[in-house]
Every structure is written in structure tokens, then in C-alpha cells.
Enzyme design. Structure first.
Site, PDB file in Angstrom:
ATOM      1  N   ARG A 253       8.451 -12.642  -1.347  1.00 42.18           N
ATOM      2  CA  ARG A 253       8.408 -14.394  -0.311  1.00 42.18           C
ATOM      3  C   ARG A 253       9.296 -15.415  -1.588  1.00 42.18           C
ATOM      4  O   ARG A 253       9.582 -16.164  -1.628  1.00 42.18           O
ATOM      5  CB  ARG A 253       7.216 -14.907  -0.809  1.00 42.18           C
ATOM      6  N   ASP A 254       9.739 -14.423  -2.522  1.00 43.21           N
ATOM      7  CA  ASP A 254      11.070 -14.976  -3.173  1.00 43.21           C
ATOM      8  C   ASP A 254      12.700 -14.250  -3.100  1.00 43.21           C
ATOM      9  O   ASP A 254      13.465 -14.679  -4.641  1.00 43.21           O
ATOM     10  CB  ASP A 254      10.200 -16.162  -4.710  1.00 43.21           C
TER      11      ASP A 254
END
Length: 152
Positions: free
Chosen positions: A27-28
Site C-alpha cells: 500500500r505504499d
């Protein structure tokens, strides 16, 4: 060069594939969260900073919008529930674009304008990029997660 970008991208895909098989979504994903380690045959990418990661047990959809806006998938920006691996693939597409082109596909100092560009996949690819790379960008940076390329 595209061949060097391909070399790094394959390593990133392999790392993300492993995470996704373990039901973990990063997610990053962004260049700042990729380390390079010298190896006998070149450079090896290491994925780091799992502070925003989450599990997607059994395909469970995620709801939290997080990560760096320039790399965030449109479904995440729109506030929809999303499939973590598909959001990670979008982020990897942004990274590949930056590797090949030397700049991000979606940039704007105004956050609202940035989100509009991401939600409509409004980006321009330079003329010096191969047709094959342009096609790959269009398939990975597809706003419809069901039509977006997967790691497979």
C-alpha cells in the site's frame, strides 16, 4: 534505458508477487521504499517500510486510503473498497513510468487536480518511449481495476 527499467521492474514484480501470495498488500510502493543492494550480477531491489501494509486474507477488500498520493490507485483515491494487490500493481506502474520517463505520470501541486488526473488516468508519455512501454503503461495504469494488468 528501458532495458534497465525492465530489470528493476521484474525484481519489483517478483517481490510484490511474493507479498501478495502471503496475502500482504504493501500500500505504499514508491521509489523511496525501494532499496538497492549491490550484488555480483548487478543491483538487487529490497522492498522496505511496511508501516501501511495490511493483509487481504482470502481476497478481503481493503478500505483505508493511504500511501503517497502520486502513487495511489484511483479506486483508493475515490474512497472505494479495493483489492490490495491491484492497488499495488497501479503503484508499480507509476514506478515503472518514472523509471522509463524520468518523471511521474501524475503530478500537480494542487491535490484536487492531482486526484482528477489519477481518476481519469490523464498522463502523457514522451515520444522517446517505445510503443511497447506505452502499451504497458496504458494496461497497468488502467482506472478499471478489473481490466488492469495483474502481476501474472
Amino acid at each position: 534505458h528501458e532495458d534497465q527499467a525492465c530489470y528493476f521492474f521484474h525484481q519489483l514484480l517478483d517481490g510484490a508477487d511474493y507479498l501478495h501470495r502471503m496475502e500482504v498488500t504493501h500500500r505504499d510502493l514508491k521509489p523511496e521504499n525501494l532499496l538497492l543492494q549491490a550484488a555480483a550480477d548487478g543491483w538487487t531491489i529490497k522492498i522496505v517500510d511496511f508501516g501501511l501494509s495490511n493483509t487481504h486474507d482470502g481476497g478481503r477488500k481493503l478500505a483505508t486510503a493511504c500511501g503517497s498520493p502520486c502513487y495511489a490507485a484511483p479506486e483508493m483515491i475515490a474512497g472505494k473498497k479495493y483489492e490490495g494487490p491491484k492497488a499495488d500493481v497501479w503503484s508499480m506502474g507509476v514506478i515503472l513510468f518514472a523509471l522509463v520517463c524520468g518523471f511521474l505520470p501524475f503530478e500537480d501541486q494542487n491535490t484536487s487536480n492531482l486526484y482528477k488526473k489519477i481518476l481519469s488516468a490523464d498522463f502523457q508519455t514522451p515520444n522517446y518511449v517505445s510503443d511497447e512501454a506505452k502499451d504497458l503503461f496504458r494496461r497497468i495504469l488502467n482506472t478499471d481495476p478489473e481490466k488492469r494488468y495483474t502481476i501474472d
